[in-house]
Scaffold this active site. Structure first.
Site, short mmCIF file in Angstrom:
data_model
loop_
_atom_site.label_atom_id
_atom_site.label_comp_id
_atom_site.label_asym_id
_atom_site.label_seq_id
_atom_site.Cartn_x
_atom_site.Cartn_y
_atom_site.Cartn_z
N HIS A 184 0.87 -1.18 0.00
CA HIS A 184 0.00 0.00 0.00
C HIS A 184 0.90 1.22 0.00
O HIS A 184 1.72 1.39 0.90
CB HIS A 184 -0.92 0.01 1.23
CG HIS A 184 -1.87 1.14 1.18
ND1 HIS A 184 -3.16 1.03 0.70
CD2 HIS A 184 -1.71 2.45 1.51
CE1 HIS A 184 -3.76 2.19 0.74
NE2 HIS A 184 -2.90 3.08 1.23
N CYS A 185 0.76 2.06 -1.01
CA CYS A 185 1.67 3.20 -1.16
C CYS A 185 0.99 4.48 -0.67
O CYS A 185 0.01 4.93 -1.28
CB CYS A 185 2.08 3.35 -2.63
SG CYS A 185 3.22 4.71 -2.87
#
Ligand SMILES: [Zn+2]
Ligand SMILES: [Zn+2]
Length: 361
Positions: A184-185
Protein backbone atom coordinates in the site's frame (compact mmCIF):
# COMPACT_ATOMS: atom_id res chain seq x y z
CA UNK A 1 -5.50 -12.88 32.38
CA UNK A 2 -5.95 -16.61 32.75
CA UNK A 3 -4.50 -16.36 36.29
CA UNK A 4 -7.05 -13.68 37.26
CA UNK A 5 -9.93 -15.72 35.86
CA UNK A 6 -8.90 -18.84 37.72
CA UNK A 7 -8.49 -16.69 40.86
CA UNK A 8 -12.14 -15.63 40.64
CA UNK A 9 -13.56 -18.88 39.37
CA UNK A 10 -11.65 -21.09 41.82
CA UNK A 11 -13.51 -20.14 45.04
CA UNK A 12 -16.89 -20.14 43.22
CA UNK A 13 -16.24 -23.61 41.86
CA UNK A 14 -15.13 -24.85 45.29
CA UNK A 15 -18.30 -23.50 46.97
CA UNK A 16 -20.53 -25.12 44.37
CA UNK A 17 -18.75 -28.44 44.69
CA UNK A 18 -19.22 -28.26 48.44
CA UNK A 19 -22.91 -27.43 48.04
CA UNK A 20 -23.22 -30.21 45.49
CA UNK A 21 -21.63 -32.70 47.82
CA UNK A 22 -23.79 -31.64 50.77
CA UNK A 23 -26.93 -31.33 48.65
CA UNK A 24 -26.73 -34.78 47.13
CA UNK A 25 -25.95 -36.45 50.42
CA UNK A 26 -28.99 -34.83 52.06
CA UNK A 27 -31.32 -35.41 49.13
CA UNK A 28 -30.54 -32.16 47.27
CA UNK A 29 -33.47 -29.71 47.11
CA UNK A 30 -34.76 -28.92 43.56
CA UNK A 31 -33.72 -25.26 43.79
CA UNK A 32 -30.09 -26.12 44.51
CA UNK A 33 -30.07 -28.85 41.85
CA UNK A 34 -31.36 -26.32 39.29
CA UNK A 35 -28.64 -23.87 40.33
CA UNK A 36 -25.95 -26.51 39.86
CA UNK A 37 -27.31 -27.49 36.44
CA UNK A 38 -27.36 -23.86 35.33
CA UNK A 39 -23.78 -23.41 36.53
CA UNK A 40 -22.65 -26.44 34.49
CA UNK A 41 -24.62 -25.25 31.47
CA UNK A 42 -23.01 -21.79 31.79
CA UNK A 43 -19.57 -23.38 31.95
CA UNK A 44 -20.18 -25.34 28.73
CA UNK A 45 -21.50 -22.23 27.00
CA UNK A 46 -18.49 -20.14 28.06
CA UNK A 47 -15.99 -22.80 26.96
CA UNK A 48 -17.67 -23.25 23.58
CA UNK A 49 -17.68 -19.47 23.00
CA UNK A 50 -14.01 -19.06 23.93
CA UNK A 51 -12.82 -22.15 22.06
CA UNK A 52 -10.66 -21.38 19.01
CA UNK A 53 -8.44 -23.97 17.35
CA UNK A 54 -6.32 -21.12 15.84
CA UNK A 55 -5.76 -19.51 19.24
CA UNK A 56 -2.18 -19.20 20.45
CA UNK A 57 0.52 -16.75 21.48
CA UNK A 58 0.50 -15.14 17.98
CA UNK A 59 -3.22 -14.47 18.24
CA UNK A 60 -2.76 -12.97 21.71
CA UNK A 61 0.09 -10.68 20.49
CA UNK A 62 -1.99 -9.68 17.43
CA UNK A 63 -4.95 -8.88 19.65
CA UNK A 64 -2.76 -6.84 22.03
CA UNK A 65 -1.30 -4.80 19.15
CA UNK A 66 -4.65 -4.35 17.38
CA UNK A 67 -5.07 -0.72 18.63
CA UNK A 68 -1.57 0.15 17.32
CA UNK A 69 -2.32 -1.40 13.89
CA UNK A 70 -5.64 0.44 13.83
CA UNK A 71 -3.95 3.77 14.59
CA UNK A 72 -1.20 3.30 11.95
CA UNK A 73 -3.70 2.16 9.30
CA UNK A 74 -5.97 5.14 9.97
CA UNK A 75 -3.10 7.64 9.98
CA UNK A 76 -1.87 6.31 6.60
CA UNK A 77 -5.45 6.26 5.25
CA UNK A 78 -6.20 9.84 6.28
CA UNK A 79 -2.76 11.25 5.44
CA UNK A 80 -2.83 9.59 2.00
CA UNK A 81 -4.48 12.67 0.49
CA UNK A 82 -1.86 14.93 2.14
CA UNK A 83 0.97 12.85 0.61
CA UNK A 84 -0.61 13.03 -2.86
CA UNK A 85 -1.00 16.82 -2.56
CA UNK A 86 2.65 17.01 -1.40
CA UNK A 87 3.86 15.09 -4.48
CA UNK A 88 1.86 17.37 -6.79
CA UNK A 89 2.99 20.58 -5.04
CA UNK A 90 6.70 19.60 -4.95
CA UNK A 91 6.71 18.42 -8.58
CA UNK A 92 4.82 21.54 -9.61
CA UNK A 93 7.33 23.76 -7.78
CA UNK A 94 10.26 22.16 -9.64
CA UNK A 95 8.50 22.61 -13.01
CA UNK A 96 7.70 26.25 -12.14
CA UNK A 97 11.34 26.94 -11.16
CA UNK A 98 12.53 25.29 -14.39
CA UNK A 99 10.30 27.58 -16.47
CA UNK A 100 10.66 30.80 -14.48
CA UNK A 101 14.27 30.67 -13.27
CA UNK A 102 16.27 28.14 -15.31
CA UNK A 103 14.81 28.75 -18.77
CA UNK A 104 15.64 32.52 -18.90
CA UNK A 105 19.24 31.71 -17.85
CA UNK A 106 19.85 28.92 -20.38
CA UNK A 107 18.15 30.84 -23.21
CA UNK A 108 21.01 33.36 -23.00
CA UNK A 109 23.85 30.82 -22.76
CA UNK A 110 22.92 27.53 -24.52
CA UNK A 111 23.29 26.85 -28.27
CA UNK A 112 20.11 26.15 -30.30
CA UNK A 113 20.70 22.35 -30.77
CA UNK A 114 21.43 22.00 -27.02
CA UNK A 115 18.30 23.98 -26.18
CA UNK A 116 16.22 21.78 -28.54
CA UNK A 117 17.54 18.59 -26.92
CA UNK A 118 16.76 19.85 -23.40
CA UNK A 119 13.32 21.04 -24.49
CA UNK A 120 12.37 17.68 -26.07
CA UNK A 121 13.86 15.49 -23.33
CA UNK A 122 12.48 17.46 -20.37
CA UNK A 123 8.95 17.57 -21.78
CA UNK A 124 8.97 13.87 -22.73
CA UNK A 125 10.10 13.05 -19.17
CA UNK A 126 7.52 15.37 -17.62
CA UNK A 127 4.65 13.91 -19.69
CA UNK A 128 5.61 10.36 -18.62
CA UNK A 129 5.83 11.36 -14.94
CA UNK A 130 2.44 13.07 -14.97
CA UNK A 131 0.77 10.29 -16.99
CA UNK A 132 2.06 7.42 -14.84
CA UNK A 133 1.34 9.20 -11.57
CA UNK A 134 -2.19 10.03 -12.63
CA UNK A 135 -2.78 6.43 -13.76
CA UNK A 136 -1.20 4.97 -10.60
CA UNK A 137 -3.46 6.98 -8.25
CA UNK A 138 -6.68 6.59 -10.27
CA UNK A 139 -6.41 2.95 -11.44
CA UNK A 140 -7.83 0.45 -8.91
CA UNK A 141 -5.28 -2.30 -8.18
CA UNK A 142 -7.84 -5.06 -8.84
CA UNK A 143 -10.02 -6.94 -6.35
CA UNK A 144 -11.14 -10.58 -6.37
CA UNK A 145 -14.83 -10.95 -7.24
CA UNK A 146 -16.96 -11.83 -4.22
CA UNK A 147 -19.62 -14.50 -4.28
CA UNK A 148 -18.25 -16.38 -7.31
CA UNK A 149 -17.43 -20.07 -7.06
CA UNK A 150 -15.74 -20.56 -10.43
CA UNK A 151 -12.39 -18.86 -9.63
CA UNK A 152 -9.27 -20.79 -8.67
CA UNK A 153 -8.57 -19.87 -5.05
CA UNK A 154 -5.86 -21.03 -2.72
CA UNK A 155 -7.00 -19.86 0.71
CA UNK A 156 -9.62 -17.90 2.62
CA UNK A 157 -9.01 -14.32 3.76
CA UNK A 158 -9.36 -14.21 7.54
CA UNK A 159 -10.58 -10.59 7.41
CA UNK A 160 -12.96 -10.64 4.42
CA UNK A 161 -13.99 -14.32 4.92
CA UNK A 162 -13.85 -14.72 1.13
CA UNK A 163 -11.74 -17.05 -1.04
CA UNK A 164 -8.36 -15.62 -2.13
CA UNK A 165 -6.83 -16.37 -5.55
CA UNK A 166 -3.06 -16.97 -5.80
CA UNK A 167 -0.92 -13.83 -5.21
CA UNK A 168 -3.87 -12.02 -3.58
CA UNK A 169 -3.33 -10.44 -0.17
CA UNK A 170 -5.42 -8.45 2.25
CA UNK A 171 -4.66 -4.72 2.64
CA UNK A 172 -5.53 -3.55 6.13
CA UNK A 173 -5.55 0.11 5.00
CA UNK A 174 -7.93 -0.40 2.05
CA UNK A 175 -9.67 -3.05 4.19
CA UNK A 176 -10.09 -5.48 1.30
CA UNK A 177 -8.22 -8.14 -0.65
CA UNK A 178 -6.05 -6.93 -3.55
CA UNK A 179 -5.01 -8.97 -6.61
CA UNK A 180 -1.23 -9.50 -6.87
CA UNK A 181 -0.76 -7.03 -4.05
CA UNK A 182 2.69 -5.46 -3.86
CA UNK A 183 2.20 -2.90 -1.08
CA UNK A 184 0.00 0.00 0.00
CA UNK A 185 1.67 3.20 -1.16
CA UNK A 186 0.86 6.34 0.89
CA UNK A 187 2.37 8.55 -1.86
CA UNK A 188 -0.32 7.24 -4.23
CA UNK A 189 -3.00 6.88 -1.55
CA UNK A 190 -3.70 3.58 -3.28
CA UNK A 191 -2.69 -0.05 -3.17
CA UNK A 192 -0.17 -1.24 -5.74
CA UNK A 193 -1.60 -4.37 -7.29
CA UNK A 194 -2.19 -6.24 -10.53
CA UNK A 195 -3.67 -3.38 -12.59
CA UNK A 196 -1.51 -0.46 -11.46
CA UNK A 197 1.84 -2.08 -10.63
CA UNK A 198 3.31 -1.03 -14.01
CA UNK A 199 2.12 2.56 -13.54
CA UNK A 200 3.69 2.68 -10.07
CA UNK A 201 7.05 1.36 -11.26
CA UNK A 202 7.10 3.55 -14.38
CA UNK A 203 6.31 6.60 -12.26
CA UNK A 204 9.20 5.77 -9.88
CA UNK A 205 11.55 5.16 -12.80
CA UNK A 206 10.71 8.31 -14.79
CA UNK A 207 10.61 10.45 -11.64
CA UNK A 208 14.10 9.23 -10.70
CA UNK A 209 15.27 9.90 -14.26
CA UNK A 210 13.78 13.41 -14.11
CA UNK A 211 15.39 14.16 -10.73
CA UNK A 212 18.80 12.92 -11.91
CA UNK A 213 18.42 15.04 -15.07
CA UNK A 214 17.48 18.14 -13.03
CA UNK A 215 20.22 17.79 -10.41
CA UNK A 216 22.91 16.93 -12.99
CA UNK A 217 21.78 19.59 -15.47
CA UNK A 218 21.55 22.34 -12.84
CA UNK A 219 24.85 21.55 -11.10
CA UNK A 220 26.72 24.58 -12.51
CA UNK A 221 23.78 26.91 -11.86
CA UNK A 222 23.51 25.54 -8.31
CA UNK A 223 27.18 26.16 -7.59
CA UNK A 224 26.96 29.74 -8.86
CA UNK A 225 23.76 30.38 -6.89
CA UNK A 226 25.22 28.85 -3.72
CA UNK A 227 28.39 30.96 -4.04
CA UNK A 228 26.24 34.06 -4.60
CA UNK A 229 24.14 33.37 -1.47
CA UNK A 230 27.32 33.10 0.61
CA UNK A 231 28.24 36.67 -0.37
CA UNK A 232 24.91 38.15 0.81
CA UNK A 233 26.30 39.07 4.25
CA UNK A 234 29.48 40.72 3.03
CA UNK A 235 30.08 44.43 3.47
CA UNK A 236 29.38 46.20 1.22
CA UNK A 237 26.48 43.86 0.18
CA UNK A 238 26.63 42.58 -3.43
CA UNK A 239 24.36 44.44 -5.86
CA UNK A 240 21.87 41.59 -6.47
CA UNK A 241 18.30 42.53 -7.34
CA UNK A 242 15.31 40.96 -5.58
CA UNK A 243 14.61 38.73 -8.63
CA UNK A 244 18.24 37.52 -8.67
CA UNK A 245 18.12 36.68 -4.98
CA UNK A 246 14.90 34.70 -5.42
CA UNK A 247 16.44 32.89 -8.41
CA UNK A 248 19.51 31.90 -6.34
CA UNK A 249 17.35 30.45 -3.56
CA UNK A 250 15.09 28.64 -6.01
CA UNK A 251 18.09 27.05 -7.75
CA UNK A 252 19.50 25.80 -4.44
CA UNK A 253 16.05 24.42 -3.47
CA UNK A 254 15.71 22.71 -6.88
CA UNK A 255 19.10 21.05 -6.64
CA UNK A 256 18.69 19.83 -3.05
CA UNK A 257 15.16 18.52 -3.59
CA UNK A 258 15.98 16.76 -6.87
CA UNK A 259 19.18 15.19 -5.49
CA UNK A 260 17.46 13.90 -2.35
CA UNK A 261 14.51 12.46 -4.30
CA UNK A 262 16.87 10.96 -6.90
CA UNK A 263 18.76 9.12 -4.13
CA UNK A 264 15.73 7.93 -2.13
CA UNK A 265 13.44 7.11 -5.05
CA UNK A 266 16.38 5.72 -7.05
CA UNK A 267 17.08 3.17 -4.29
CA UNK A 268 13.37 2.22 -4.20
CA UNK A 269 13.26 1.90 -7.99
CA UNK A 270 16.35 -0.33 -8.05
CA UNK A 271 14.80 -2.53 -5.35
CA UNK A 272 11.57 -2.91 -7.29
CA UNK A 273 13.54 -3.57 -10.49
CA UNK A 274 15.33 -6.45 -8.72
CA UNK A 275 11.96 -7.86 -7.56
CA UNK A 276 10.46 -7.59 -11.07
CA UNK A 277 13.53 -9.31 -12.54
CA UNK A 278 12.89 -12.21 -10.13
CA UNK A 279 9.14 -12.32 -10.82
CA UNK A 280 8.25 -11.42 -7.23
CA UNK A 281 6.19 -8.77 -5.47
CA UNK A 282 7.35 -7.11 -2.22
CA UNK A 283 5.08 -9.42 -0.19
CA UNK A 284 6.14 -12.53 -2.10
CA UNK A 285 9.77 -11.61 -1.44
CA UNK A 286 9.24 -12.29 2.28
CA UNK A 287 7.09 -15.38 1.70
CA UNK A 288 9.55 -16.85 -0.81
CA UNK A 289 12.51 -16.12 1.48
CA UNK A 290 10.86 -18.11 4.28
CA UNK A 291 9.91 -20.90 1.90
CA UNK A 292 13.45 -21.02 0.46
CA UNK A 293 14.93 -21.44 3.97
CA UNK A 294 12.34 -24.07 4.93
CA UNK A 295 13.05 -26.17 1.84
CA UNK A 296 16.81 -25.65 2.15
CA UNK A 297 16.67 -27.16 5.63
CA UNK A 298 15.08 -30.24 4.05
CA UNK A 299 17.73 -30.34 1.32
CA UNK A 300 15.29 -29.22 -1.38
CA UNK A 301 15.39 -26.26 -3.78
CA UNK A 302 12.70 -23.61 -3.87
CA UNK A 303 11.44 -22.54 -7.28
CA UNK A 304 9.29 -19.44 -7.78
CA UNK A 305 6.49 -20.47 -10.18
CA UNK A 306 6.04 -16.88 -11.44
CA UNK A 307 9.67 -16.47 -12.47
CA UNK A 308 9.96 -16.89 -16.25
CA UNK A 309 13.54 -15.62 -16.55
CA UNK A 310 14.75 -12.02 -16.23
CA UNK A 311 13.88 -10.71 -19.72
CA UNK A 312 10.54 -12.51 -19.95
CA UNK A 313 9.61 -11.26 -16.47
CA UNK A 314 10.14 -7.69 -17.69
CA UNK A 315 8.22 -8.33 -20.91
CA UNK A 316 5.28 -9.81 -18.99
CA UNK A 317 5.38 -6.98 -16.44
CA UNK A 318 5.53 -4.20 -19.05
CA UNK A 319 3.12 -5.93 -21.46
CA UNK A 320 5.70 -6.08 -24.25
CA UNK A 321 4.56 -8.70 -26.78
CA UNK A 322 6.42 -7.44 -29.87
CA UNK A 323 9.61 -5.41 -30.39
CA UNK A 324 7.58 -2.30 -31.33
CA UNK A 325 5.92 -2.34 -27.89
CA UNK A 326 9.21 -1.22 -26.24
CA UNK A 327 8.58 2.14 -27.92
CA UNK A 328 4.79 2.36 -27.88
CA UNK A 329 4.14 0.80 -24.46
CA UNK A 330 7.26 1.66 -22.45
CA UNK A 331 8.81 4.86 -23.80
CA UNK A 332 5.47 6.48 -24.63
CA UNK A 333 2.37 6.81 -22.43
CA UNK A 334 0.23 3.70 -22.81
CA UNK A 335 -2.81 2.53 -20.85
CA UNK A 336 -2.76 -1.12 -22.02
CA UNK A 337 -3.95 -3.73 -19.52
CA UNK A 338 -1.55 -6.23 -17.92
CA UNK A 339 -1.49 -9.88 -18.94
CA UNK A 340 -4.18 -12.00 -17.31
CA UNK A 341 -7.01 -11.18 -14.96
CA UNK A 342 -4.94 -11.31 -11.75
CA UNK A 343 -6.62 -14.53 -10.59
CA UNK A 344 -5.10 -17.25 -12.77
CA UNK A 345 -1.43 -17.02 -13.65
CA UNK A 346 -0.97 -18.59 -17.05
CA UNK A 347 1.87 -16.66 -18.76
CA UNK A 348 1.63 -15.44 -22.39
CA UNK A 349 2.31 -18.19 -25.00
CA UNK A 350 5.72 -16.80 -25.96
CA UNK A 351 7.09 -17.41 -22.44
CA UNK A 352 9.30 -20.49 -22.58
CA UNK A 353 10.54 -21.02 -18.99
CA UNK A 354 7.29 -21.77 -17.27
CA UNK A 355 6.59 -24.00 -14.30
CA UNK A 356 3.34 -25.92 -14.65
CA UNK A 357 2.71 -26.11 -10.93
CA UNK A 358 1.51 -22.89 -9.40
CA UNK A 359 2.28 -22.65 -5.72
CA UNK A 360 -0.08 -21.07 -3.27
CA UNK A 361 1.55 -17.94 -1.91
ZN1 LIG B 1 -9.31 -9.80 2.56
ZN1 LIG C 1 -4.27 -0.75 0.29
Amino acid sequence: MRGQRSLLLGPARLCLRLLLLLGYRRRCPPLLRGLVQRWRYGQVCLRSLLYNSFGGSDTAVDAAFEPVYWLVDNVIRWFGVVFVVLVIVLTGSIVAIAYLCVLPLILRTYSVPRLCWHFVYSHWNLVLIVFHYYQAITTPPGYPPQGRNDIATVSICKKCIYPKPARTHHCSICNRCVLKMDHHCPWLNNCVGHYNHRYFFSFCFFMTLGCVYCSYGSWDLFREAYAAIETYHQTPPPPFSFRERVTHKCLVYLWFLCSSVALALGALTVWHAVLISRGETSIERHINKKERRRLQAKGRVFRNPYNYGCLDNWKVFLGVDTGRHWLTRVLLPSSHLPHGNGMSWEPPPWVTAHSASVMAV
